[in-house]
Design an enzyme around this catalytic site. Structure first.
Site, PDB file in Angstrom:
ATOM      1  N   TRP A 114       1.178   4.231   1.429  1.00  0.00           N
ATOM      2  CA  TRP A 114       1.399   5.015   2.537  1.00  0.00           C
ATOM      3  C   TRP A 114       2.512   4.649   3.543  1.00  0.00           C
ATOM      4  CZ3 TRP A 114      -0.812   9.728   3.224  1.00  0.00           C
ATOM      5  CH2 TRP A 114      -2.138   9.775   2.400  1.00  0.00           C
ATOM      6  N   TYR A 173       1.014  -1.196   0.004  1.00  0.00           N
ATOM      7  CA  TYR A 173       0.057  -0.221   0.166  1.00  0.00           C
ATOM      8  C   TYR A 173       1.046   1.213   0.169  1.00  0.00           C
ATOM      9  CZ  TYR A 173      -5.023   0.993   0.346  1.00  0.00           C
ATOM     10  OH  TYR A 173      -6.378   1.118  -0.247  1.00  0.00           O
TER      11      TYR A 173
END
Length: 763
Positions: A113, A111
């Site tokens: 982030w 992901y």
């Protein structure tokens, strides 16, 4: 490498690290930031906390028996190994799976982030590596915006274009009169930016708008979702009824003659068919204010009055991303676009439509589109991709997505770098069962999250403070030189170094590294960014010396879809018709009962994915104020917010009294999917019948050896449904959870989420 003022960029702000005797003692917010985030304080004690992964480790059962032991994931102790041993083992598994089952059997989970740094971006690094060894199965869309990313390009524009083109706060301050926020406008969400948040804009902007006389209306079940504007009006509709409420507003515009016929004729297609549905000509049911009021749980006069105010003022409508994270999540976004088109203010100064103004810091910044440095990922030879949805339990099963019929691949190996599926994914008990299906799970991470504890091979990665990098989000104020401030904790290595070690063992090191060192990559990526930037930027050495490069504001003020409004033929939208598609012939052609060709109301209770849910309370899971997703949940800021060590949950006093729950009590929240503990916060700022809890509490099963164990810590995905929004987008439906809550009277189980797993010696 050295840098100017010694800044570092995080997703939640720019800071100056203070280091003494090799240890981080503070992160001081950047002096120009008017609203710095407190989350930086969590890094100070969190970076070398007990939860830090210090050495490569392999699950004991995997070391003894290989993939045959996968039922032991999340239950067994780990054995620490040398880097060479761990990388040899991981490389053998990657090679075995691609030879025996093909590269489509490898899921490249990640992901975006993991770090604000653009080179040490775990997702980009992992995908580049996997492409070098023949490709992988990827994911499409996101948990945050699954329905929106599929729908919006069909009817308006891509979400990326909309996010970068939102009307600037400065324009709203001068021209907006009424700001209607569907789903609220929580400034806590806007602490963050995908490549950093160098200057926090949203909270100060809201203050300036309020001081300028802009009136705010919060349409949603939680008053606290617009706490940052004193005196904001609150219309407390039932969760999941935004589409019906907006239909009632639209019907009032029609009956009062307030719909902008000129704009609809010039700039939209499909309005006629939608209008027949709206008025009841198509199905015999007029979607008037009375009809909508009964569904939304408010007075019909409230709907009529708001519709007239919106038509009579320069009005900005904002759609929170949370609206589309629910069953039929496409509909509130589609209906929101339609309502804005009927008001006819799209493309005007201070009016029109916003999609997620408070979601990230860069929304409405008004700055030029300077795309920060990007690591090229290469081409993925495997064309298999799944929406963020069910996969592991259903290899070979067919599903509908965006007008196509696809099949889930048979995943044999998961390689994950950055992110935490045990935070993002719904129905964790189901996820636990699915997670034990692949033959091998490899995780790279700095911390012992649940995902690492459920892995076979765990490789310790550095944090942003332990390496040089460049931070900067598109639309943000600065590019930031992130000078290394600390030595790596334990034996942690950069994701790039980890993957280069695997690439060497698999014969693709030169392809992966490009023959460049990390320092050479950083200079190359920055200079490529500088070459492509629409504004002048200093050369790399000057940037390095200064530590910052500022992006100028756009002049004149940015207004979303202004050129399209002025000349729809000369500046068409990137939709099939070039217009706003209130009716979409393409979507209608898909023949989907749960997502027809124009906005409609569909009762969430009719969704098959919610069959059997009978809890009387509606649970909403919001973004946290004290961390980003699950990052640094083990840090001081997040831990200080807990109640008896559990995540706080908002409960209306009437619901609490009916169940004997007092403020500060530990409660058990449950439905047929599972249960978790949380700390009760009683507030009248939430509609009766609704609960709200932040996402991101690290999954902490009371009994890891037992499937379906109670979560001790407050992870709401124990009870959220793992079902797609519709057959169009298959997006996340986390906001459609029905539950019951009760006071927890048994002895409180300890919180073990932040402890490392048990280690044993080599077998």
């Amino acid at each position: 490498m050295s840098g100017g003022d010694g800044f570092t960029a995080t997703h939640w702000g720019v800071y100056r690290p203070r280091v003494a005797d090799g240890r981080l003692t503070a992160l001081d917010p950047a002096p120009w930031d008017a609203a710095p985030s407190a989350i930086g304080r969590s890094v100070v004690d969190g970076i070398d906390a007990p939860a830090r992964i210090r050495r490569p480790a392999v699950r004991e059962g995997f070391l003894r028996h290989g993939p045959a032991s996968r039922d032991g994931r999340g239950r067994e102790p780990f054995v620490e190994l040398s880097w060479d041993e761990a990388l040899d083992l991981a490389a053998r598994e990657l090679d075995r799976v691609r030879r025996e089952h093909g590269n489509a059997a490898i899921f490249g989970g990640s992901y975006g982030w993991a770090s604000a740094g653009r080179f040490h971006h775990a997702q980009s690094q992992l995908h580049r590596f996997l492409n070098c060894i023949g490709g992988y199965t990827a994911h499409s869309d996101t948990y945050s915006l699954g329905a929106g990313r599929v729908l919006m390009p069909r009817i308006l524009a891509s979400m990326d274009d909309l996010m970068l083109s939102q009307t600037a706060w400065s324009s709203l301050e001068k021209h907006c009169e009424l700001f209607v926020a569907f789903g609220g406008l929580p400034a806590r969400n806007a602490q963050v930016g995908s490549g950093g948040a160098s200057d926090h804009l949203v909270k100060p902007a809201l203050g300036r708008l309020a001081a300028a006389g802009v009136r705010f209306v919060n349409v949603g079940p939680v008053r606290h979702d617009l706490d940052d504007v004193a005196g904001a009006e609150w219309i407390a509709i039932r969760p999941g009824t935004d589409t019906a409420f907006m239909l009632g507003l639209a019907h009032t515009l029609v009956t009062d003659g307030l719909a902008d016929g000129d704009f609809l004729a010039r700039c939209t297609v499909g309005y006629g068919e939608f209008r027949r549905y709206l008025t009841g000509e198509a199905d015999g049911v007029a979607k008037d204010a009375g009809w909508a009021a009964a569904i939304a749980g408010v007075a019909a006069e409230t709907i009529v009055t708001l519709a007239r105010r919106m038509a009579g003022n320069r009005t900005m409508m904002n759609l929170a991303w949370s609206l589309q994270r629910a069953v039929h999540g496409e509909q509130p976004f589609w209906m929101g676009v339609t309502l804005a088109a009927m008001l006819g203010q799209i493309g005007t100064p201070g009016g029109g439509l916003g999609v997620g103004y408070s979601v990230m810091n860069t929304m409405g910044s008004g700055r030029r589109r300077v795309t920060g440095p990007r690591l090229p990922q290469g081409r993925n030879p495997v064309d298999t991709a799944i929406p963020v949805a069910d996969m592991l339990l259903n290899p070979g099963a067919s599903y509908r997505y965006n007008g196509q019929t696809r099949r889930y691949p048979d995943i044999r190996l998961v390689h994950w770098a950055g992110g935490n599926a045990f935070h993002h994914h719904q129905d964790i008990n189901r996820l636990v069962r699915a997670w034990r299906r692949p033959e091998t799970v490899i995780v790279q991470d700095p911390f012992w999250t649940a995902q690492a504890k459920f892995a076979d091979i765990v490789l310790p990665a550095t944090t942003a403070l332990e390496r040089d990098d460049i931070g900067g989000a598109t639309g943000d104020r600065f590019l930031v030189w992130m000078a290394r401030a600390l030595d790596p904790v334990g034996e942690a290595r950069d994701d790039h170094a980890i993957l280069a070690g695997l690439a060497r063992r698999l014969g693709v090191e030169d392809a992966f590294t490009g023959g460049l060192t990390t320092e050479e990559w950083l200079e190359r990526l920055y200079e490529e960014c500088r070459f492509n930037a629409p504004v002048p930027l200093p050369d790399f050495r000057s940037f390095l010396a200064a530590g910052l490069a500022e992006i100028p504001l756009v002049e004149p003020e940015k207004i979303l879809l202004q050129a399209f409004r002025a000349d729809p033929d000369g500046s068409p939208l990137p939709t099939p018709s070039g217009r706003i598609e209130i009716g979409s012939a393409i979507i209608a052609g898909f023949g989907l009962p749960d997502c027809p060709g124009h906005p409609v109301w569909r009762d969430p209770a009719d969704h098959p994915g919610l069959a059997g849910d009978d809890g009387p309370l509606h649970l909403l899971s919001c973004q946290p104020a004290t961390r980003l997703h699950s990052q640094y949940d083990h840090g001081a800021v997040s831990r200080e917010s807990k109640i008896a060590g559990r995540e706080p949950i908002r409960i209306h006093p009437g619901d609490a009294a009916a169940r004997g729950i007092g403020d500060g009590d530990v409660v058990r929240v449950f439905n047929r999917r599972g249960a978790f503990l949380a700390g009760a916060v009683l507030t009248d700022g939430i509609r009766p019948g609704v609960l709200q809890i932040a996402t991101g509490a690290w999954y902490d099963p009371v009994d890891p050896a037992t499937d379906g164990s109670l979560d001790a810590h407050g992870n709401p995905n124990m009870v959220t449904p793992d079902t797609g929004t519709s057959a169009l987008a298959q997006g996340c439906s986390a906001q459609s959870a029905l539950v019951e809550v009760e006071r927890f009277t048994a002895p409180l189980p300890p919180i073990r989420a932040f402890q490392p797993p048990r280690f044993v010696g080599r077998p």
